[in-house]
Write a protein that holds these residues in place. Structure first.
Motif, PDB file in Angstrom:
ATOM      1  N   MET A   1      69.029  40.388  77.665  1.00 27.60           N
ATOM      2  CA  MET A   1      67.765  40.952  77.162  1.00 27.60           C
ATOM      3  C   MET A   1      67.525  42.330  77.756  1.00 27.60           C
ATOM      4  SD  MET A   1      64.812  40.016  75.524  1.00 27.60           S
ATOM      5  CE  MET A   1      63.148  39.421  75.792  1.00 27.60           C
ATOM      6  N   LEU A   2      67.331  43.310  76.859  1.00 24.66           N
ATOM      7  CA  LEU A   2      67.061  44.678  77.296  1.00 24.66           C
ATOM      8  C   LEU A   2      65.603  44.978  76.972  1.00 24.66           C
ATOM      9  CD1 LEU A   2      68.700  47.292  78.302  1.00 24.66           C
ATOM     10  CD2 LEU A   2      68.606  47.963  75.890  1.00 24.66           C
ATOM     11  N   LYS A   3      64.895  45.403  78.015  1.00 23.84           N
ATOM     12  CA  LYS A   3      63.478  45.711  77.796  1.00 23.84           C
ATOM     13  C   LYS A   3      63.242  47.196  78.043  1.00 23.84           C
ATOM     14  CE  LYS A   3      61.650  41.285  79.282  1.00 23.84           C
ATOM     15  NZ  LYS A   3      61.221  40.594  80.507  1.00 23.84           N
ATOM     16  N   ILE A   4      62.729  47.855  77.027  1.00 23.68           N
ATOM     17  CA  ILE A   4      62.407  49.269  77.175  1.00 23.68           C
ATOM     18  C   ILE A   4      60.904  49.392  77.200  1.00 23.68           C
ATOM     19  CG2 ILE A   4      62.543  51.517  76.032  1.00 23.68           C
ATOM     20  CD1 ILE A   4      65.312  50.431  74.959  1.00 23.68           C
ATOM     21  N   GLN A   5      60.405  49.950  78.295  1.00 24.27           N
ATOM     22  CA  GLN A   5      58.955  49.958  78.493  1.00 24.27           C
ATOM     23  C   GLN A   5      58.419  51.368  78.679  1.00 24.27           C
ATOM     24  OE1 GLN A   5      58.428  47.397  81.862  1.00 24.27           O
ATOM     25  NE2 GLN A   5      58.749  45.534  80.663  1.00 24.27           N
ATOM     26  N   ASN A   6      57.599  51.794  77.761  1.00 24.91           N
ATOM     27  CA  ASN A   6      56.871  53.068  77.856  1.00 24.91           C
ATOM     28  C   ASN A   6      57.774  54.247  78.179  1.00 24.91           C
ATOM     29  OD1 ASN A   6      55.013  50.763  79.380  1.00 24.91           O
ATOM     30  ND2 ASN A   6      54.046  51.852  77.667  1.00 24.91           N
ATOM     31  N   LEU A   7      58.885  54.301  77.481  1.00 27.80           N
ATOM     32  CA  LEU A   7      59.875  55.323  77.794  1.00 27.80           C
ATOM     33  C   LEU A   7      59.442  56.672  77.214  1.00 27.80           C
ATOM     34  CD1 LEU A   7      62.661  55.258  79.190  1.00 27.80           C
ATOM     35  CD2 LEU A   7      63.664  55.241  76.907  1.00 27.80           C
ATOM     36  N   SER A   8      59.461  57.703  78.087  1.00 33.99           N
ATOM     37  CA  SER A   8      59.169  59.066  77.650  1.00 33.99           C
ATOM     38  C   SER A   8      60.196  59.997  78.231  1.00 33.99           C
ATOM     39  CB  SER A   8      57.779  59.514  78.134  1.00 33.99           C
ATOM     40  OG  SER A   8      56.784  58.780  77.487  1.00 33.99           O
ATOM     41  N   LYS A   9      60.524  61.025  77.462  1.00 32.08           N
ATOM     42  CA  LYS A   9      61.442  62.035  77.985  1.00 32.08           C
ATOM     43  C   LYS A   9      60.953  63.414  77.567  1.00 32.08           C
ATOM     44  CE  LYS A   9      64.950  64.241  79.631  1.00 32.08           C
ATOM     45  NZ  LYS A   9      65.193  64.354  81.089  1.00 32.08           N
ATOM     46  N   THR A  10      60.748  64.255  78.559  1.00 29.46           N
ATOM     47  CA  THR A  10      60.388  65.647  78.290  1.00 29.46           C
ATOM     48  C   THR A  10      61.483  66.513  78.895  1.00 29.46           C
ATOM     49  OG1 THR A  10      58.087  65.021  78.520  1.00 29.46           O
ATOM     50  CG2 THR A  10      58.573  67.384  78.502  1.00 29.46           C
ATOM     51  N   TYR A  11      62.128  67.334  78.077  1.00 29.00           N
ATOM     52  CA  TYR A  11      63.201  68.206  78.585  1.00 29.00           C
ATOM     53  C   TYR A  11      62.604  69.389  79.338  1.00 29.00           C
ATOM     54  CZ  TYR A  11      66.676  65.628  75.947  1.00 29.00           C
ATOM     55  OH  TYR A  11      67.506  64.645  75.491  1.00 29.00           O
ATOM     56  N   PRO A  12      63.390  69.992  80.211  1.00 28.56           N
ATOM     57  CA  PRO A  12      62.868  71.118  81.008  1.00 28.56           C
ATOM     58  C   PRO A  12      62.287  72.237  80.145  1.00 28.56           C
ATOM     59  CG  PRO A  12      65.000  70.432  81.860  1.00 28.56           C
ATOM     60  CD  PRO A  12      64.760  69.641  80.605  1.00 28.56           C
ATOM     61  N   ASN A  13      62.781  72.390  78.902  1.00 27.18           N
ATOM     62  CA  ASN A  13      62.227  73.443  78.052  1.00 27.18           C
ATOM     63  C   ASN A  13      60.923  73.014  77.379  1.00 27.18           C
ATOM     64  OD1 ASN A  13      62.967  71.726  75.996  1.00 27.18           O
ATOM     65  ND2 ASN A  13      64.628  73.002  75.230  1.00 27.18           N
ATOM     66  N   GLY A  14      60.436  71.826  77.707  1.00 32.06           N
ATOM     67  CA  GLY A  14      59.136  71.393  77.199  1.00 32.06           C
ATOM     68  C   GLY A  14      59.205  70.476  75.985  1.00 32.06           C
ATOM     69  N   THR A  15      60.408  70.323  75.396  1.00 32.55           N
ATOM     70  CA  THR A  15      60.535  69.461  74.231  1.00 32.55           C
ATOM     71  C   THR A  15      60.276  68.009  74.627  1.00 32.55           C
ATOM     72  OG1 THR A  15      62.310  70.911  73.556  1.00 32.55           O
ATOM     73  CG2 THR A  15      62.036  68.877  72.290  1.00 32.55           C
ATOM     74  N   GLN A  16      59.374  67.366  73.876  1.00 30.21           N
ATOM     75  CA  GLN A  16      59.126  65.948  74.145  1.00 30.21           C
ATOM     76  C   GLN A  16      59.980  65.140  73.182  1.00 30.21           C
ATOM     77  OE1 GLN A  16      54.719  65.340  74.303  1.00 30.21           O
ATOM     78  NE2 GLN A  16      55.401  63.830  75.814  1.00 30.21           N
ATOM     79  N   ALA A  17      61.082  64.613  73.677  1.00 31.44           N
ATOM     80  CA  ALA A  17      62.020  63.912  72.805  1.00 31.44           C
ATOM     81  C   ALA A  17      61.580  62.473  72.561  1.00 31.44           C
ATOM     82  CB  ALA A  17      63.417  63.949  73.398  1.00 31.44           C
ATOM     83  N   LEU A  18      60.986  61.853  73.553  1.00 35.21           N
ATOM     84  CA  LEU A  18      60.522  60.468  73.415  1.00 35.21           C
ATOM     85  C   LEU A  18      59.095  60.389  73.934  1.00 35.21           C
ATOM     86  CD1 LEU A  18      63.577  58.427  74.769  1.00 35.21           C
ATOM     87  CD2 LEU A  18      62.904  58.702  72.371  1.00 35.21           C
ATOM     88  N   LYS A  19      58.268  59.653  73.176  1.00 35.70           N
ATOM     89  CA  LYS A  19      56.872  59.513  73.595  1.00 35.70           C
ATOM     90  C   LYS A  19      56.518  58.037  73.662  1.00 35.70           C
ATOM     91  CE  LYS A  19      55.803  63.796  71.180  1.00 35.70           C
ATOM     92  NZ  LYS A  19      55.420  64.247  69.850  1.00 35.70           N
ATOM     93  N   ASN A  20      56.492  57.534  74.872  1.00 42.11           N
ATOM     94  CA  ASN A  20      55.961  56.194  75.112  1.00 42.11           C
ATOM     95  C   ASN A  20      56.569  55.133  74.197  1.00 42.11           C
ATOM     96  OD1 ASN A  20      54.367  54.563  76.615  1.00 42.11           O
ATOM     97  ND2 ASN A  20      52.558  54.777  75.300  1.00 42.11           N
ATOM     98  N   VAL A  21      57.885  55.062  74.198  1.00 40.72           N
ATOM     99  CA  VAL A  21      58.590  54.127  73.321  1.00 40.72           C
ATOM    100  C   VAL A  21      58.821  52.808  74.058  1.00 40.72           C
ATOM    101  CG1 VAL A  21      60.749  53.687  72.093  1.00 40.72           C
ATOM    102  CG2 VAL A  21      59.720  55.969  72.043  1.00 40.72           C
ATOM    103  N   SER A  22      58.465  51.696  73.429  1.00 41.99           N
ATOM    104  CA  SER A  22      58.715  50.372  74.009  1.00 41.99           C
ATOM    105  C   SER A  22      59.273  49.447  72.949  1.00 41.99           C
ATOM    106  CB  SER A  22      57.414  49.757  74.549  1.00 41.99           C
ATOM    107  OG  SER A  22      56.818  50.609  75.479  1.00 41.99           O
ATOM    108  N   PHE A  23      60.284  48.696  73.284  1.00 39.81           N
ATOM    109  CA  PHE A  23      60.748  47.594  72.437  1.00 39.81           C
ATOM    110  C   PHE A  23      61.754  46.759  73.234  1.00 39.81           C
ATOM    111  CE2 PHE A  23      63.520  51.175  71.489  1.00 39.81           C
ATOM    112  CZ  PHE A  23      64.797  50.621  71.497  1.00 39.81           C
ATOM    113  N   ASP A  24      62.026  45.580  72.732  1.00 40.42           N
ATOM    114  CA  ASP A  24      62.979  44.694  73.403  1.00 40.42           C
ATOM    115  C   ASP A  24      64.206  44.513  72.512  1.00 40.42           C
ATOM    116  OD1 ASP A  24      61.097  44.475  75.309  1.00 40.42           O
ATOM    117  OD2 ASP A  24      60.529  42.387  74.856  1.00 40.42           O
ATOM    118  N   VAL A  25      65.336  44.308  73.159  1.00 34.26           N
ATOM    119  CA  VAL A  25      66.547  43.994  72.398  1.00 34.26           C
ATOM    120  C   VAL A  25      67.087  42.686  72.955  1.00 34.26           C
ATOM    121  CG1 VAL A  25      68.780  44.828  71.611  1.00 34.26           C
ATOM    122  CG2 VAL A  25      67.025  46.477  72.296  1.00 34.26           C
ATOM    123  N   LYS A  26      67.167  41.656  72.081  1.00 29.40           N
ATOM    124  CA  LYS A  26      67.678  40.372  72.555  1.00 29.40           C
ATOM    125  C   LYS A  26      69.194  40.405  72.566  1.00 29.40           C
ATOM    126  CE  LYS A  26      63.832  37.628  70.849  1.00 29.40           C
ATOM    127  NZ  LYS A  26      63.311  38.650  69.887  1.00 29.40           N
TER     128      LYS A  26
END
Lengths: 253, 377
Positions: A1-26
């Motif tokens: 079981m893979l749990k992704i919780q509130n994942l966000s990624k902002t690159y140093p140049n300011g690009t927000q690639a991921l915004k608060n992504v959550s889901f599970d993978v069984k």
């Protein structure tokens, strides 16, 4: 079981690639991630094995926090996560055999492998992996002598060497002739049937319908859909991909 | 057009003209002199164009007769032979400074003839040189020695050497010396390139941003080695060679060291740029498999840079042969040093040999290195 919780990624140049992504993978799922180029699919997949460090959020795999793993621990985790890339990412000048064997580097004796010496057992395993994707006869060709479809199969064989529990496939067929897409995805499907969880990003709706057991859709780094493939009809697809996607979709179907 | 721009352009034009005028003055440019001094240049050029390359073995045969000066101071030849290689003077003895004709018969044909006096004490004095015809005959007017040459009743002798070239052409001493020195230069370049490669190759990875420039320590290491290479590169090989020359006394070794230092810097920079230009994909793929960092470099980076590295190494060997020629001029040994000595001794033909050897070797290296590099992909 893979749990992704509130994942966000902002690159140093300011690009927000991921915004608060959550889901599970069984375990055993064939999860397809869809979305436009730049919607954050690649970033999401690379955050799972931390090729890209997430800015915020946590990822648990069987209750182990991948995001908090120190380097040595992270390498042990990565050993169990195979990855297949859009551009295959083979060392073009090395032989197919060497490329496949390098998938084993997380396991083998670090000193002998540094000298390029491999155990007979590992070579046998590599040949088996190549046999599995149907190109054992190419083992001693240079990687760049192979066609795109064959190179991607080498990529899959390399992932197989890791004895993976999870395979991340980042647009594995996007660089290939559309007629080859099924041949590559069928290998992934075969592995999935043997119990390996697959997370795969795809573009074409027909492929999504054919292979996905579940779908996550991203738009501008935000999860806009999570559910079964059947739920994605043309209207939903247009919603995810936007109005301009019509022609692309029509061509791919 | 606004006035300010006209003023500015005029000013810039004036400055440029002034700069060129000053340059012309300081270089003491005097182009007509190129033509006025043409004879001097032509002489030099002719010497360079006729290098000292081959010689032939010379067989020397000597015939001699007794020849008292003055007459009566000693007995003359009793009878002259009538066949075989022989000398026939018009007189059997002579007063000092008397002129007579000397003929030679059945000597070596078409050979250089050296006519000389052998004094009773064994010393020789060359009188004159001439040449035999196809029948081995010569006829030459000879002047007797200016003073009495008979000592204690022993007369002086008239000797004739015939010098006949025999056998094929063989390399001259200059050619042998040039070859030896050329090998010194080529191997000096080879060894310095090899040593520099051994040192620069591992360090270049530390100076590659895609390998080390991560985190505080990595960034520090990256800048440390990058500036190390840049700093070393800014020293000219000639300056280095002079410094090492004073330190270790002149010879091939300081030249070799200077070349090595400069090559480390240059190769280090080229190598690290090759490392920075790799396809990052395979590295990413290897990291994803859980491979340790060193293995990621070994399997993901090294195979990609090997052709570039080899190409740069061969190219640098080629460059180093040229540089070590120049280094030789400041005492670094090898062909440059030999050329310098030849020029200082006014041995222009010998210098010509060296110059030709340099031209040929540099051309060959250039050709070879480009051929090899073409085959690397």
């Amino acid at each position: 079981m893979l749990k992704i919780q509130n994942l966000s990624k902002t690159y140093p140049n300011g690009t927000q690639a991921l915004k608060n992504v959550s889901f599970d993978v069984k375990d055993g799922e064939f999860l397809v991630v869809i979305g436009l180029s730049g919607s954050g699919k690649s970033t999401l997949l690379r955050c799972i094995n931390r090729l890209i460090e997430p800015t915020e959020g946590k990822i648990f795999w069987d209750d182990v926090d991948i995001t908090a793993a120190p380097p040595a621990e992270l390498r042990r985790i990565r050993r169990k996560i195979g990855m297949v890339f859009q551009q295959f990412n083979l060392v073009k000048r090395s032989s197919v055999m060497t490329n496949v064997l390098s998938g084993r580097l997380g396991y083998v004796n670090p000193w002998t492998s540094l000298l390029g010496i491999w155990a007979q057992e590992d070579k046998q395993r590599a040949l088996q992996a190549l046999d599995r994707v149907g190109i054992a006869d190419k083992a001693y060709s240079r990687a760049d002598a192979l066609s795109g479809g064959q190179q991607q199969r080498v990529g899959i064989a390399r992932a197989l060497m890791q004895d993976p529990k999870l395979i991340l496939a980042d647009e594995p067929v996007a660089s290939l002739d559309p007629v080859l897409s099924h041949s590559i995805l069928q290998y992934l499907e075969g592995l999935n049937k043997e119990g390996i969880t697959v997370i795969c990003s795809l573009h074409f709706l027909d492929l999504v319908h054919r292979y996905a057991t579940r779908v996550v859709a991203l738009k501008d780094g935000v999860k806009v859909f999570e559910g079964s493939a059947k739920e994605i009809d043309r209207a939903k697809f247009k919603e995810i991909y936007g109005e301009e996607a019509q022609e692309v979709r029509a061509a791919s179907l | 057009m606004p006035v300010s721009r006209i003023v500015r352009n005029t000013l810039i034009t004036a400055l440029v003209i002034a700069a060129f005028a000053v340059s012309y003055r300081v270089t003491e440019a005097d182009f007509p002199r190129l033509f006025r001094d043409l004879p001097k240049g032509r002489e030099l050029l002719t010497a360079f164009l006729t290098p000292d390359v081959f010689t032939r073995d010379v067989e020397t045969r000597t015939v001699s007769i007794v020849f008292p000066i003055p007459c009566g101071s000693a007995p003359t030849e009793e009878s002259l032979p009538s066949e075989g290689p022989r000398l026939v003077p018009s007189v059997l003895c002579a007063e000092p400074l008397e002129k007579f004709t000397l003929e030679g018969f059945d000597l070596q044909p078409n050979s250089e003839v050296v006519i000389r006096w052998r004094l009773p004490d064994g010393r020789t004095m060359t009188a004159i040189r001439t040449q035999t015809d196809a029948n081995g005959h010569f006829s030459q007017e000879v002047q007797a020695r200016p003073i009495q040459s008979t000592v204690d009743g022993v007369a002086s002798r008239l000797e004739v050497d015939t010098l006949t070239p025999v056998g094929g052409l063989k390399p001259s001493q200059a050619l042998k010396d040039v070859t030896d020195n050329m090998f010194v230069t080529i191997f000096m370049a080879l060894l310095s390139t090899t040593l520099a490669t051994v040192i620069a190759a591992p360090l270049s990875f530390l100076a590659a941003s895609n390998i080390t420039r991560k985190g505080v320590i990595g960034t520090f290491v990256y800048y440390l080695f990058r500036s190390f290479f840049n700093l070393m590169r800014s020293y000219d090989p000639l300056v280095m060679a002079t410094v090492f020359g004073f330190w270790l006394s002149f010879g091939p070794f300081p030249g070799f060291l200077a070349l090595t230092v400069v090559t480390i810097a240059s190769l280090g920079k080229l190598f690290s740029e090759a490392v920075e230009n790799i396809d990052p994909g395979p590295v990413e793929a290897l990291q994803a498999t859980g491979a340790p960092p060193l293995h990621t470099v070994r399997y993901g980076v090294v195979p990609q840079v090997v052709p570039d590295f080899i190409s740069y190494i061969i190219y640098h060997w080629d460059i180093n042969v040229r540089i070590s020629t120049i280094i030789g001029f400041v005492g670094g040994g090898g062909i440059g040093y030999y050329l310098n000595l030849s020029i200082n001794d006014f041995k222009w033909h010998q210098a010509g040999t060296a110059i030709w050897a340099i031209v040929i070797v540099v051309w060959a290296m250039d050709f070879l290195s480009s051929e090899i590099r073409k085959r690397l992909t």
